[in-house]
Design an enzyme around this catalytic site. Structure first.
Site, PDB file in Angstrom:
ATOM      1  N   ASP A  91      -0.539  -6.577  -0.372  1.00  0.00           N
ATOM      2  CA  ASP A  91      -0.818  -5.862   0.851  1.00  0.00           C
ATOM      3  C   ASP A  91      -2.163  -5.753   1.017  1.00  0.00           C
ATOM      4  O   ASP A  91      -2.942  -5.140   0.007  1.00  0.00           O
ATOM      5  CB  ASP A  91      -0.068  -4.617   0.842  1.00  0.00           C
ATOM      6  CG  ASP A  91       0.587  -4.275   2.276  1.00  0.00           C
ATOM      7  OD1 ASP A  91       0.248  -4.901   3.140  1.00  0.00           O
ATOM      8  OD2 ASP A  91       1.187  -3.229   2.044  1.00  0.00           O
ATOM      9  N   GLU A  95       8.945  -3.457  11.559  1.00  0.00           N
ATOM     10  CA  GLU A  95       8.990  -2.309  11.020  1.00  0.00           C
ATOM     11  C   GLU A  95       9.615  -1.231  11.962  1.00  0.00           C
ATOM     12  O   GLU A  95       8.764  -1.022  12.826  1.00  0.00           O
ATOM     13  CB  GLU A  95       7.874  -1.529  10.142  1.00  0.00           C
ATOM     14  CG  GLU A  95       8.374  -0.163   9.626  1.00  0.00           C
ATOM     15  CD  GLU A  95       7.353   0.062   8.474  1.00  0.00           C
ATOM     16  OE1 GLU A  95       7.466   1.293   8.055  1.00  0.00           O
ATOM     17  OE2 GLU A  95       6.377  -0.643   8.025  1.00  0.00           O
ATOM     18  N   GLU A 126      -1.629  -5.553   8.600  1.00  0.00           N
ATOM     19  CA  GLU A 126      -0.747  -5.023   9.796  1.00  0.00           C
ATOM     20  C   GLU A 126      -1.712  -5.597  11.147  1.00  0.00           C
ATOM     21  O   GLU A 126      -2.786  -5.860  11.064  1.00  0.00           O
ATOM     22  CB  GLU A 126      -0.703  -3.646   9.425  1.00  0.00           C
ATOM     23  CG  GLU A 126       0.061  -3.091   8.482  1.00  0.00           C
ATOM     24  CD  GLU A 126       0.005  -1.571   8.263  1.00  0.00           C
ATOM     25  OE1 GLU A 126      -0.423  -0.919   9.105  1.00  0.00           O
ATOM     26  OE2 GLU A 126       0.637  -1.134   7.052  1.00  0.00           O
ATOM     27  N   ASP A 168       0.888  -1.252  -0.012  1.00  0.00           N
ATOM     28  CA  ASP A 168       0.040   0.099  -0.082  1.00  0.00           C
ATOM     29  C   ASP A 168       0.784   1.344   0.063  1.00  0.00           C
ATOM     30  O   ASP A 168       0.179   2.447  -0.059  1.00  0.00           O
ATOM     31  CB  ASP A 168      -1.054   0.079   1.253  1.00  0.00           C
ATOM     32  CG  ASP A 168      -0.395  -0.095   2.493  1.00  0.00           C
ATOM     33  OD1 ASP A 168       0.835   0.022   2.479  1.00  0.00           O
ATOM     34  OD2 ASP A 168      -1.041  -0.124   3.493  1.00  0.00           O
ATOM     35  N   SER A 169       2.060   1.136  -0.037  1.00  0.00           N
ATOM     36  CA  SER A 169       3.236   2.122   0.045  1.00  0.00           C
ATOM     37  C   SER A 169       2.945   2.621  -1.583  1.00  0.00           C
ATOM     38  O   SER A 169       3.588   3.650  -2.012  1.00  0.00           O
ATOM     39  CB  SER A 169       4.631   1.793   0.101  1.00  0.00           C
ATOM     40  OG  SER A 169       4.917   0.695  -0.647  1.00  0.00           O
ATOM     41  N   LYS A 214      -0.486  -9.904   2.809  1.00  0.00           N
ATOM     42  CA  LYS A 214      -0.211  -9.222   4.310  1.00  0.00           C
ATOM     43  C   LYS A 214      -1.061  -8.173   4.891  1.00  0.00           C
ATOM     44  O   LYS A 214      -1.517  -7.368   4.180  1.00  0.00           O
ATOM     45  CB  LYS A 214       1.243  -8.477   3.856  1.00  0.00           C
ATOM     46  CG  LYS A 214       1.910  -7.800   4.980  1.00  0.00           C
ATOM     47  CD  LYS A 214       3.352  -7.111   4.809  1.00  0.00           C
ATOM     48  CE  LYS A 214       3.184  -5.823   3.942  1.00  0.00           C
ATOM     49  NZ  LYS A 214       2.576  -4.890   5.249  1.00  0.00           N
TER      50      LYS A 214
END
Length: 307
Positions: free
Chosen positions: A126, A224, A158, A87-88, A156
């Site tokens: 993501d 991270e 979070e 999502d970056s 992935k």
């Protein structure tokens, strides 16, 4: 591939003729737990078990983000082990200030392009903010969309303990999950900004989150922006591989945003990034030279024209 320890002296592909004294075939160790070409000359796909092999044998795992088929093919051929369609992309493709506005519908075509370009690398999609927080069933629905519509190999998401049920439900459906703890960009407002996580007493929460995602079935976990010693403690505690994004050298692998790593990002880059190229400078110089050639009439010349 075999699950025996790696040995540089042994062939990469199993030897069907090797037998034990009892006359049964013996597994032959692979020269690397993942990657390389098969004996037939074709590529060998990275799988989740190869992440585990790498941790077992002390071989570092490498990952980069990718958002398109051109960079995906380059990174795949260079031997990068996994590609994250992150999502970056919000910051690097769509021009958003944060990752929060990114949607599933925006990430699906990017993930499809990356997955379709690679032959060896493991592709991870993501799951963006708002696509799994409501509960386990929503998370599973999102993960299924990525798997069916993109060709990705895993997803992935979070969050540590707070996302354990979502991870468990997705894994139960047969979809591999990479977890992500420490600093989680989708929670930057709740965390108070880009704040290093796991310092002081915070290491206990980091360890608890790490164990929670492992127990839920994640095959690996991203750490991270945590202190290197905290990352070391997590890596030693867990059976699954740890992947560092600014978490120091004591993890099982490293992941970077490719535009930071390759020098395409303009302006400030995180402390943990080492830039291996200056693509912004190279592209800027090339564009300026082309503009000057067009303005002067030097381009296109006869060799670039049809008769």
């Amino acid at each position: 591939m075999s699950d025996q320890p790696a040995s540089p002296a042994t062939p990469d592909a199993p030897n069907a003729d090797a037998t034990s004294p009892a006359g049964q075939a013996e597994p032959v160790a692979e020269t690397t737990p993942y990657g390389g070409a098969a004996a037939s000359g074709g590529p060998r796909r990275v799988r989740t078990r190869h992440f585990q092999n790498a941790k077992r044998d002390g071989i570092k795992i490498t990952g980069l983000t990718s958002y398109d088929q051109l960079t995906a093919r380059i990174f795949d051929e260079a031997g990068i082990d996994f590609l994250l369609v992150g999502d970056s992309s919000g910051n690097n493709v769509f021009g958003y200030e944060t990752t929060l506005p990114v949607t599933v519908d925006e990430l699906i075509p990017l993930t499809r392009a990356v997955a379709g370009a690679v032959k060896r690398a493991f592709v991870i999609a993501d799951m963006p903010f708002g696509s799994y927080e409501v509960g386990a069933e929503e998370a599973l629905h999102t993960a299924i969309r990525f798997m069916k519509e993109t060709g990705a190999h895993a997803v992935k998401l979070e969050g540590g303990a707070r996302s354990a049920e979502q991870i468990r439900r997705i894994v139960q459906a047969g979809i591999p999950v990479m977890a992500h703890i420490g600093y989680t960009p989708q929670s930057e407002h709740g965390l108070g900004g880009h704040i290093i996580q796991g310092r002081g007493e915070g290491v206990q929460q980091l360890l608890a989150d790490a164990e929670a995602v492992q127990d839920a079935g994640a095959f690996a976990v991203v750490l991270e922006m945590v202190p290197s010693d905290a990352a070391r403690q997590v890596t030693e505690r867990l059976d699954i591989p740890t992947i560092s994004v600014g978490a120091g050298p004591h993890t099982d692998g490293q992941l970077l945003v490719w535009t930071d790593w390759a020098g395409l990002t303009v302006g400030r880059v995180p402390k943990f990034v080492r830039q291996y190229a200056d693509l912004a400078g190279i592209l800027g110089k090339a564009a300026a030279e082309w503009q000057a050639d067009v303005a002067s009439g030097e381009y296109p010349s006869a060799e670039h024209s049809y008769e």
